[in-house]
Design a protein around this motif. Structure first.
Motif, mmCIF file in Angstrom:
data_model
loop_
_atom_site.group_PDB
_atom_site.id
_atom_site.type_symbol
_atom_site.label_atom_id
_atom_site.label_comp_id
_atom_site.label_asym_id
_atom_site.label_seq_id
_atom_site.Cartn_x
_atom_site.Cartn_y
_atom_site.Cartn_z
ATOM 1 N N ASP A 85 0.868 -1.199 0.000
ATOM 2 C CA ASP A 85 0.000 0.000 0.000
ATOM 3 C C ASP A 85 0.891 1.231 0.000
ATOM 4 O O ASP A 85 1.563 1.532 0.983
ATOM 5 N N ILE A 86 0.915 1.939 -1.114
ATOM 6 C CA ILE A 86 1.791 3.107 -1.244
ATOM 7 C C ILE A 86 1.390 4.237 -0.315
ATOM 8 O O ILE A 86 2.197 5.096 0.017
ATOM 9 N N PHE A 87 0.138 4.205 0.164
ATOM 10 C CA PHE A 87 -0.319 5.265 1.070
ATOM 11 C C PHE A 87 0.316 5.163 2.462
ATOM 12 O O PHE A 87 0.296 6.119 3.235
ATOM 13 N N LEU A 88 0.884 4.003 2.780
ATOM 14 C CA LEU A 88 1.518 3.823 4.088
ATOM 15 C C LEU A 88 3.038 3.889 4.009
ATOM 16 O O LEU A 88 3.721 3.734 5.014
ATOM 17 N N VAL A 89 3.569 4.120 2.803
ATOM 18 C CA VAL A 89 5.015 4.210 2.628
ATOM 19 C C VAL A 89 5.508 5.549 3.172
ATOM 20 O O VAL A 89 4.910 6.593 2.907
ATOM 21 N N THR A 90 6.582 5.540 3.929
ATOM 22 C CA THR A 90 7.145 6.783 4.493
ATOM 23 C C THR A 90 8.420 7.219 3.789
ATOM 24 O O THR A 90 8.813 8.372 3.888
ATOM 25 N N ASN A 91 9.064 6.292 3.079
ATOM 26 C CA ASN A 91 10.313 6.615 2.381
ATOM 27 C C ASN A 91 10.185 6.178 0.929
ATOM 28 O O ASN A 91 9.997 5.002 0.635
ATOM 29 N N PHE A 92 10.293 7.143 0.013
ATOM 30 C CA PHE A 92 10.077 6.865 -1.409
ATOM 31 C C PHE A 92 11.387 6.752 -2.187
ATOM 32 O O PHE A 92 11.371 6.789 -3.420
ATOM 33 N N SER A 93 12.475 6.608 -1.479
ATOM 34 C CA SER A 93 13.775 6.556 -2.157
ATOM 35 C C SER A 93 13.859 5.388 -3.142
ATOM 36 O O SER A 93 14.515 5.483 -4.190
ATOM 37 N N ASP A 94 13.175 4.254 -2.818
ATOM 38 C CA ASP A 94 13.219 3.083 -3.707
ATOM 39 C C ASP A 94 12.487 3.328 -5.014
ATOM 40 O O ASP A 94 12.650 2.565 -5.971
ATOM 41 N N TYR A 95 11.660 4.336 -5.088
ATOM 42 C CA TYR A 95 10.837 4.577 -6.267
ATOM 43 C C TYR A 95 11.484 5.562 -7.249
ATOM 44 O O TYR A 95 10.903 5.847 -8.293
ATOM 45 N N VAL A 96 12.601 6.171 -6.874
ATOM 46 C CA VAL A 96 13.161 7.232 -7.722
ATOM 47 C C VAL A 96 14.624 6.968 -8.024
ATOM 48 O O VAL A 96 15.295 6.162 -7.371
ATOM 49 N N GLN A 97 15.059 7.646 -9.065
ATOM 50 C CA GLN A 97 16.494 7.721 -9.347
ATOM 51 C C GLN A 97 16.800 9.141 -9.770
ATOM 52 O O GLN A 97 15.934 9.866 -10.264
ATOM 53 N N LEU A 98 18.053 9.546 -9.544
ATOM 54 C CA LEU A 98 18.426 10.931 -9.833
ATOM 55 C C LEU A 98 18.444 11.177 -11.332
ATOM 56 O O LEU A 98 18.817 10.305 -12.117
ATOM 57 N N SER A 130 19.155 8.705 -0.512
ATOM 58 C CA SER A 130 18.039 9.042 0.374
ATOM 59 C C SER A 130 17.449 10.372 -0.073
ATOM 60 O O SER A 130 18.180 11.345 -0.238
ATOM 61 N N LEU A 131 16.137 10.397 -0.283
ATOM 62 C CA LEU A 131 15.462 11.634 -0.675
ATOM 63 C C LEU A 131 15.452 12.635 0.485
ATOM 64 O O LEU A 131 15.454 12.243 1.648
ATOM 65 N N SER A 132 15.429 13.916 0.106
ATOM 66 C CA SER A 132 15.310 14.945 1.148
ATOM 67 C C SER A 132 13.898 14.944 1.698
ATOM 68 O O SER A 132 12.965 14.404 1.095
ATOM 69 N N LYS A 133 13.773 15.558 2.857
ATOM 70 C CA LYS A 133 12.453 15.637 3.502
ATOM 71 C C LYS A 133 11.458 16.359 2.611
ATOM 72 O O LYS A 133 10.288 15.978 2.511
ATOM 73 N N GLU A 134 11.921 17.412 1.913
ATOM 74 C CA GLU A 134 11.033 18.182 1.050
ATOM 75 C C GLU A 134 10.570 17.358 -0.138
ATOM 76 O O GLU A 134 9.412 17.421 -0.545
ATOM 77 N N ASP A 135 11.491 16.561 -0.706
ATOM 78 C CA ASP A 135 11.117 15.691 -1.832
ATOM 79 C C ASP A 135 10.090 14.659 -1.390
ATOM 80 O O ASP A 135 9.125 14.369 -2.115
ATOM 81 N N GLU A 136 10.312 14.086 -0.206
ATOM 82 C CA GLU A 136 9.358 13.104 0.315
ATOM 83 C C GLU A 136 7.969 13.745 0.441
ATOM 84 O O GLU A 136 6.957 13.135 0.083
ATOM 85 N N THR A 137 7.953 14.975 0.928
ATOM 86 C CA THR A 137 6.669 15.679 1.099
ATOM 87 C C THR A 137 6.003 15.934 -0.248
ATOM 88 O O THR A 137 4.784 15.765 -0.392
ATOM 89 N N GLN A 138 6.787 16.313 -1.253
ATOM 90 C CA GLN A 138 6.242 16.557 -2.599
ATOM 91 C C GLN A 138 5.600 15.301 -3.159
ATOM 92 O O GLN A 138 4.504 15.339 -3.727
ATOM 93 N N ILE A 139 6.302 14.175 -3.021
ATOM 94 C CA ILE A 139 5.781 12.905 -3.564
ATOM 95 C C ILE A 139 4.515 12.514 -2.819
ATOM 96 O O ILE A 139 3.538 12.047 -3.431
#
Length: 1668
Positions: free
Chosen positions: A1163-1176, A1200-1209
């Motif tokens: 469930d993507i709605f319960l994910v807290t860290n989205f680093s696995d979903y992105v690449q630079l 590791s994504l920044s806190k702001e990036d995590e919030t955007q996603i």
């Protein structure tokens, strides 16, 4: 009166009869002269007549006197006769007094005394300048001027009536040679009205004195003393002639003077006049004299000022009623100069009237005097006064005789005995001789240690009344105060406060210091440090609470709590008086010691010495300063102690040991004192702190006692000793402390009541005057106080609607420091949207009348203000170049020039009358400003004080200021906005329902916005009217007005959005109607075919109509055959599986990366860290190669994504989920059925949003798995909706299910056909059966809307705005303690809100079904039944009128129901109705059959069926979700708290009531695995704490967070070090869960403070009510 007393003396001393007759005749003449002053001829005739009559009647008495001259008593008959005449004379005097009282309009005040409170209130009369007035206004004008210290109060011109005199001449001949001589020198006879003498000025003063209560008398005498006037010492009662000594009125008067000690050094003295021991010079006269005794006395004291009122003063008149027998007293106070008239303080007493007539007064004065001065006419040896003069001459006390008929200079008769002639002599010569004689006498008196006068000792004399003893309240209050003072006996003054007032000493100062440190946190271990300081504060409060309460404080609280307000005022005044007496000597000595030490230090500095001696002297000065501060002890310190007792008890939540009353009663005592006119300490001047808890509690009590009154706040700022308090006291008659040096410390506030016409004009009830300590002043030890001055200036400027800036002198360079402080304060106000105004008052200006000079002064002031504005703007980091950029300031009208306060040199100088005029002018200008202000309610004042002080504690005022009044007003506006939007939405829901029915009935085929706007117009106008009333009439209208335009636009936009959304939905229904026509037509065809075939079968079986079993068997066979055929011709309905369809679609799109079954459950709605979903992202160019290499290294090492990036996603996911949910609901699967294309459309939308996001300003791209997990999670969430709607569609359209439901209805009609029922009756029943489903649908929909409206009113969680809803959500989460639910709220707030609303609605329906839901359903059913019957009847009448047939009836019937029900003519297509035309019968059948249909529908109502039978869009939870969730969902970039604004895409900053612990959102310290314990509001209060924004390696200070990027810039995070128990409790309760969830720990720098673990769940829940 003079003649009367002489007459009495004549009787008692045995005067010769002719002397007695003369006295009596003259008395009659005096009476006549008083009534006919302008008729000398009548006077002469009266003298002759009276003399003849008296001589005849007293012939016998005359003979007796002649024969026995030694006899000293009259016969019994004569004494009786004289007694009668004396009684008559006294009655005449009383009549004169009554007439005087009536002329002054003081009759009511004889019984109900004038009160000080009545005089001090602000009235229309007090705002006017009166140089002259009518008699009835005399006493008010006198009091007004006296309270302003205007000594011209005694010189008010009386407006007299214009009299018409007709001068009749005996000879009208113009040729008379003697005409000029006669006109000039002969007596004139006038005919006409006789002019009445004006009221004597001293009669006005004494009349008011006699009519005043004791507090007003004291105030009057205090002000008379300030005016350097003589004071009433012995006062005969005008009705009883009892002599009163008004000792109480002297109690607040102190005199200061300078004299020489034995070494010749000048010493200063300040003493109470009641205690001062001085020589006393007594003046009196015998007989009638030509010279003015009072005028002569004035020349000795102050030749430029009429200390004693005399016959030549303005306002004097020939008639004087109340002054004879009055003794006045004044003190001469030397200034320590060679020009002094006496070397020491001397009291001067003046007995008015003939001393021979006032023996008691004469006895007291001569007994207590040091020197007697008597004025004598030429007397015979046998004169009635001869004996008294002889006794005075023989007495050892010095005597000076002033002879009015003697021309000689001063002559020394013997030691201490002088005589001076007055006749035809120069006044100044006489004064000088008299002065020397008196000084000589005083030196003799001093050497012989004769009488030393002390005012209090007058009370020891018998036969006089002492006001303090006569008034029981005063006497008891004095005893109580003295009892308290006995507790202080033999105590070291510098230790008293520490011993007797322990709560306000070191403990209170420690608490203040800790509180300031708490609001200005330092260091990195922020939350632990803050928690420690909060614990320290609690410990200090506990120590305060445990400290033993002194007997002194117990006694004070007991006394002030026991008695009524009047006695309490006495008690407080007595205690203040006694405390002043107790401390004055030692304080004076300390001040003298301080001055000497300061002088020595200055000399050392002048010599540029930096020796040990200088450092030693400075240390000593510091010690003396501390001693002075410790020794200062007054009422304000006692009240401060009570405040600290209250605050400590409030903190520990229990009463203090030995406190006789509950601590919650203490604020009431202080509130009563404020109402009684005492000032209340607003800011503790010693601790430089505002005791907010105490002040708030006192103001709450004030509101409870007075009501929530509207006040105008007037504050004053100025340099030390610039006359701020003096000016306020003169302006409003207040009681702020005034003396040389540092008098006012901190800030005090006092109420001035507004009454009468002026109250209606000003629109407020009180002026709250705030007096402050001096700015730009050195502390006693010489420390700079610039920071404290800035604090104080900002506080009082923010508090006041108008601030008076008091400046001493005119030199702008002298004003520079204070001006910069003031300008900076106003700049701060502008930045936080407070709009006070100011006026500048230049004190002690030498020439205030020179207009050109004043213009130049104003120009220089404005230049200096502009210069200071530029400096202050740099410090406050804002743009402002001119003072007018900061505040509306009119340099012509807002600058006042005051003359110097004293008219001459103190201590004997009276106040300058021009100064008093300046005060009156300023007062009028202030009230002019006030008339343009709305003031503020007392509740708002309390909140403003809290806001200002909290912001000042945080150092950066502008950054820290939270305008709680604005916040509260905005919340109120949001609540109203919520109601207005609900009103519009619910109205549109009704319109939608009506138009929906019409669309389904095919009565309309197009929807235009104009149609919807027209339908909504009535409700829209209603909302506009409600808005207008709210903005114009609400008590906070002056605050709300700033948002009026924006909210009007918001409502307009909302209305447009509602209309557009409704148009979209209705147009979708139109499209869907056309699309499902085939389905509906097929279903109708099946129904009607079955009707016709069943009709044919019935006709065949008509002969077996009574055999029900056969009929049933035949019908069942027929039904089975027909249904089988229909099913064969219709495609079968299959179950759907949207997740299977989605996976197939995704597999087709991403053939190389099929859906992983393991990931499908994620469930993507319960994910807290989205680093696995992105690449630079890859960069191009040479620089790009370096960046790519760096990014590749990061990915290999673990990106590791920044806190702001995590919030955007996270925001992207939430928004996509919300939009896709709307798409799915728009497909209306319940009506249209399921189609795989829906999956394709939703998936395409998801892909589009993901692509757009990664193409934006982000430094990453999503991998395939992100899109697949997002799509899977969205559809998993929507799966239930798809399935439920498909079931509803199948239930409505699957022939097997639908027809099975209809079987019983068909059989009923079949039976009636068999029984031969008329076709009309059958048709009517078919109509009723066809109406059954539409009725059921309508009842459910209408009830759902009604229920949503009811819940908006009655459901606690849903009857407010979004913030209130969130508070209930948080309370529910705390009660349930379910971590998964908590995380869903934190990570997916919108989803959680929607689920909460659904749960609330479901629970409400369950709990209230039988008492609310079911009655609503039945009511809606009843209304529909009524409407159907009305439609049937009206259709029947329509057919009759138009001679129509069944078709016309049916058309009319369906049209009338088209807005209420989905029911049209096409529903009856195929049902034959050609062979009948009895429309009356149809109506009758419907009337008969409809109740059965209604009953059948009602019988199926139950809790379970209610929501099942509703389409999703019609459910009450959906209606409420649409209402509550169309708001702002932006989350704090630090802690993910949700913006509380109820408007989506709102203007201005995002904000939240209280922020969370950052670690909840997964925030951790860089390069560690430690979750953060920081809270945004405390972090921004820290001066040096910083964070890393995004991926940046550049630190940003928390207090400058807005510079970190766009996501930070639009958030308003106000510093707040409040405890915020909720989230602290949550972190402690779920610490392990949070650590597991985020795979990090609360350790090391993120360690949870131990203090957090002390919070209970109940405290956490309770705290929500405080912060939300």
């Amino acid at each position: 009166m003079n003649m009367t007393m002489s007459l009495v003396t004549a009787c008692s001393t045995g005067l010769h009869s002719h002397q007695f007759l003369i006295y009596k005749a003259l008395w009659h003449v005096e009476e006549l002269h008083a009534t006919h002053p302008s008729h000398p001829q009548q006077l002469l005739e009266s003298i002759i007549s009276t003399w003849t009559k008296l001589n005849k009647n007293n012939k016998k008495a005359d003979n007796t006197f002649q024969t026995d001259k030694r006899r000293k008593q009259m016969t019994e008959e004569q004494r009786e006769e004289m007694a009668k005449e004396i009684a008559t004379e006294e009655k005449g005097l009383q009549q004169k007094v009554k007439q005087l009282i009536q002329r002054l309009h003081l009759e009511s005040s004889l019984s109900y005394k004038l009160r000080a409170a009545d005089v001090l209130q602000l009235t229309a009369h007090s705002l006017q300048s009166h140089e002259s007035c009518a008699e009835e206004e005399l006493f008010r004008t006198f009091l007004q001027k006296l309270l302003m210290m205007d000594y011209k109060a005694r010189y008010i011109n009386k407006e007299s009536l214009k009299m018409d005199y007709m001068h009749q001449r005996h000879n009208n001949s113009s040729e008379d040679e003697d005409e000029a001589f006669d006109d000039i020198f002969k007596d004139s006879c006038f005919q006409g009205k006789i002019q009445t003498d004006c009221v004597h000025s001293m009669d006005v003063q004494m009349a008011v004195f006699h009519c005043a209560d004791s507090f007003l008398k004291q105030l009057m005498v205090t002000k008379l003393s300030q005016c350097q006037y003589a004071l009433p010492l012995l006062v005969p009662d005008p009705f009883t002639q009892h002599i009163e000594f008004p000792l109480w009125t002297f109690r607040q008067i102190n005199k200061s003077w300078k004299t020489f000690d034995d070494t010749g050094e000048i010493i200063s003295k300040v003493q109470s006049v009641c205690k001062a021991q001085t020589p006393m010079v007594c003046f009196f006269r015998f007989g009638s004299v030509s010279s003015s005794k009072s005028q002569l006395m004035n020349s000795l004291i102050n030749e430029k000022h009429n200390t004693f009122f005399h016959r030549n003063c303005p306002g004097s008149s020939r008639t004087r009623v109340l002054m004879d027998g009055v003794v006045e007293i004044a003190w001469y106070c030397p200034s320590g100069k060679n020009t002094d008239k006496c070397n020491d303080c001397v009291a001067f007493c003046n007995l008015h009237g003939d001393a021979g007539d006032h023996e008691k007064q004469l006895e007291i004065l001569t007994e207590m005097s040091s020197v007697n001065v008597v004025i004598l006419p030429q007397l015979e040896r046998n004169d009635k006064s001869a004996t008294k003069i002889q006794n005075l001459y023989r007495d050892r006390k010095p005597l000076t005789c002033l002879l009015t008929e003697d021309e000689s200079t001063v002559f020394r008769m013997r030691n201490g005995k002088y005589k001076i002639g007055l006749k035809d002599r120069n006044q100044s010569d006489v004064s000088e001789e008299l002065r020397r004689a008196i000084n000589d006498c005083l030196s003799i008196s001093s050497s012989e240690s004769t009488s030393i006068f002390r005012l209090e000792d007058v009370s020891k004399h018998s036969d006089i009344r002492v006001d303090e003893d006569d008034d029981e309240d005063c006497r008891m209050a004095k005893e109580a105060a003295q009892q308290m003072m006995r507790l202080l006996e033999n105590k070291d003054l510098t230790q008293i406060k520490e011993s007797f007032l322990p709560c306000q000493g070191k403990l209170w100062h420690q608490w203040c210091q800790t509180n300031k440190e708490l609001h200005r946190p330092q260091g990195s271990e922020l939350e632990r440090e803050i928690s420690r300081k909060q614990t320290d504060k609690k410990k200090i409060r506990k120590l305060q609470h445990e400290s033993e309460m002194s007997g002194f404080m117990k006694c004070f609280i007991k006394e002030i709590n026991l008695h009524a307000a009047n006695k309490n005022i006495y008690f407080l005044k007595w205690l203040g008086i006694l405390l002043d007496e107790y401390t004055s000597v030692e304080l004076s000595a300390l001040h003298h010691k301080y001055d000497e030490m300061w002088s020595r230090i200055l000399k050392l500095k002048e010599n540029n010495e930096k020796s040990e001696q200088l450092r030693f002297e400075q240390t000593e000065l510091e010690k003396i300063s501390e001693e002075l501060q410790a020794a200062t002890f007054g009422l304000e310190h006692i009240l401060r102690e009570i405040g600290q007792i209250y605050e400590s008890c409030s903190s520990v939540k229990k009463n203090k040991k030995d406190l006789q009353i509950h601590f919650t009663s203490l604020p009431s005592l202080a509130a009563e004192m404020m109402i009684s006119g005492f000032p209340l300490e607003l800011m503790d001047g010693d601790a430089a702190h505002v005791p907010l808890i105490w002040i708030s509690a006192v103001l709450d009590e004030l509101i409870r006692k007075l009501g929530d009154q509207r006040v105008f706040v007037l504050s004053v700022l100025g340099i030390q000793s610039s006359g701020k308090s003096t000016m306020l006291n003169a302006m409003f008659g207040l009681q702020f402390a005034v003396s040389a040096g540092r008098c006012t410390r901190g800030a005090f506030m006092q109420l001035v009541r507004v009454t009468g016409e002026i109250k209606a004009q000003l629109m407020f009830d009180y002026i709250l005057v705030v007096d402050t300590e001096g700015l730009r002043a050195l502390e006693l030890a010489g420390r700079s106080t610039r920071h404290h001055d800035n604090e104080l200036a900002t506080f009082v400027v923010g508090l006041g609607h108008l601030t008076l800036i008091n400046i001493f002198g005119e030199n702008p360079s002298e004003m520079q420091d204070i001006l910069q402080i003031v300008v900076q304060a106003f700049l701060r106000m502008k930045k936080v949207r407070l709009n006070p105004s100011c006026m500048f008052v230049h004190q002690n200006v030498s020439d205030i009348t020179a207009k050109e000079k004043n213009m130049e002064g104003r120009r220089r002031l404005l230049e200096k203000l502009d210069e200071m504005t530029i400096l202050a703007a740099k410090e406050e980091v804002c743009d402002a170049e001119r003072f007018q950029n900061v505040i509306n300031f009119d340099v012509q009208n807002d600058v006042k020039y005051f003359s110097q306060l004293w008219e001459g040199s103190p201590p004997m100088a009276p106040p300058n009358p021009i100064y008093c005029e300046n005060v009156q002018d300023l007062k009028e200008t202030i009230l002019s400003h006030a008339s343009k202000s709305d003031g503020m309610m007392l509740t708002h004042l309390k909140q403003r004080i809290q806001d200002l002080w909290e912001a000042l504690l945080n150092e950066r005022f502008v950054f820290s200021f939270r305008n709680c009044l604005e916040i509260a007003a905005y919340k109120k506006l949001e609540t109203k906005y919520c109601k207005w939007t609900w009103s519009l939405r619910s109205a549109m829901l009704e319109i939608e329902n009506k138009l929906h029915n019409k669309i389904e009935n095919e009565t309309i085929h197009e929807i235009q916005e104009t149609d919807l706007q027209r339908e909504l117009k009535e409700k829209s106008e209603e909302v506009k009217k409600s808005m207008l009333e709210f903005f114009e009439k609400d008590e906070e209208k002056e605050i709300l007005i700033q948002w009026k335009a924006s909210f009007e636009i918001k409502i307009k936009e909302l209305q447009e959005n509602i209309v557009r959304e409704s148009k979209r939905k209705l147009n979708e229904i139109l499209q869907q109607r056309d699309l499902k026509k085939k389905i509906d037509a097929q279903r109708t065809h099946h129904e009607n075919t079955l009707f016709e075939k069943s009709k044919e079968l019935a006709l065949k079986l008509k002969d077996k109509a009574n055999d029900e079993e056969t009929l049933k068997k035949e019908f069942d066979s027929f039904w089975e055959e027909c249904v089988k055929k229909i099913i064969t011709d219709t495609p079968q309905f299959k179950d759907i599986n949207i997740l299977r369809d989605l996976k197939e679609l995704l597999s087709d799109i991403y053939k190389s990366a099929p859906v992983d079954p393991k990931r499908a459950s994620r469930d993507i709605f319960l994910v807290t860290n989205f680093s696995d979903y992105v690449q630079l992202k890859k960069s191009s160019g040479k620089t790009g190669l370096v960046i790519n290499f760096y990014r590749g290294a990061k990915e290999r090492l673990g990106f590791s994504l920044s806190k702001e990036d995590e919030t955007q996603i996270k925001t992207l996911i939430t928004d996509v989920a919300h939009q896709t949910d709307k798409m799915i609901m728009s497909y209306n699967i319940a009506k249209m059925g399921y189609n795989k294309s829906y999956i394709q459309k939703v998936t395409d939308y998801i892909m589009t949003r993901v692509t757009e996001h990664q193409q934006g300003p982000v430094n990453y791209v999503f991998n395939i798995q992100f899109f697949m997990d997002l799509a899977l999670s969205i559809f998993k969430k929507a799966n239930e909706k798809f399935t439920d709607q498909h079931k509803m569609f199948r239930k409505a359209n699957d022939p097997l299910l639908y027809l099975e439901k209809k079987k019983e209805e068909y059989f009923s009609i079949f039976q009636k056909y068999c029984l031969g029922a008329a076709s009309t009756a059958i048709f009517g029943e078919i109509i009723c059966q066809k109406l059954k489903e539409p009725i059921e649908q309508s009842v459910y929909k209408n009830t759902a809307r009604d229920l949503a409206g009811e819940m908006r009113t009655n459901c606690e969680s849903l009857n407010g705005n979004r913030s209130k809803l969130e508070k209930h959500i948080l309370k529910t989460l705390a009660e349930k303690e379910n971590f998964d639910m908590d995380m869903n709220y934190i990570l997916n707030p919108r989803d959680h809100f929607e689920n909460f609303i659904r749960d609330e609605v479901s629970q409400y329906i369950t709990d209230k079904f039988s008492v609310s839901v079911l009655p609503k359903m039945k009511m809606n059913m009843k209304l529909l039944q009524q409407k159907i019957m009305e439609a049937a009847h009206e259709s029947t009448e329509h057919v009759k009128v138009n001679s129509g047939d069944v078709d016309l009836w049916l058309k009319c019937f369906t049209q009338k129901l088209s807005e209420m029900l989905i029911f049209s003519e096409r529903d009856l297509n195929g049902v034959s109705h050609d062979n009948f035309d009895d429309v009356n019968l149809i109506e009758d059948v419907i009337s008969k059959e409809l109740p059965a249909v209604i009953s059948d529908i009602s019988s199926k109502f139950n809790r379970g069926s209610f929501t099942v039978n509703l389409e999703h869009k019609d459910r009450p939870d959906k209606i409420l979700i649409d209402h509550f969730c169309q708001c702002c969902w932006v989350q704090c970039p630090f802690c993910a708290a949700i913006c509380t604004n109820t408007i989506e895409d709102h203007e201005g900053d995002h904000c939240v009531s209280f922020h969370r612990v950052n670690g909840l959102n997964g925030t951790y310290y860089r390069y560690t695995t430690n979750l953060s314990t920081q809270i945004c509001t405390t972090a921004v209060a820290n001066s040096d704490l910083s964070f890393y924004p995004n991926e940046s390696d550049e630190l940003v200070l928390w207090r400058e967070y807005r510079t970190a990027g766009p996501h930070f810039a639009n958030w308003c995070i106000t510093p707040d070090v409040s405890e915020l128990p909720y989230w602290k409790w949550f972190v402690c309760r779920f610490q392990k869960d949070l650590e597991k969830h985020h795979n990090k720990t609360f350790q090391e720098s993120g360690k949870i403070p131990d203090e957090w673990r002390e919070y209970t769940k109940q405290e956490a829940i309770k705290s929500l009510d405080k912060y939300i």
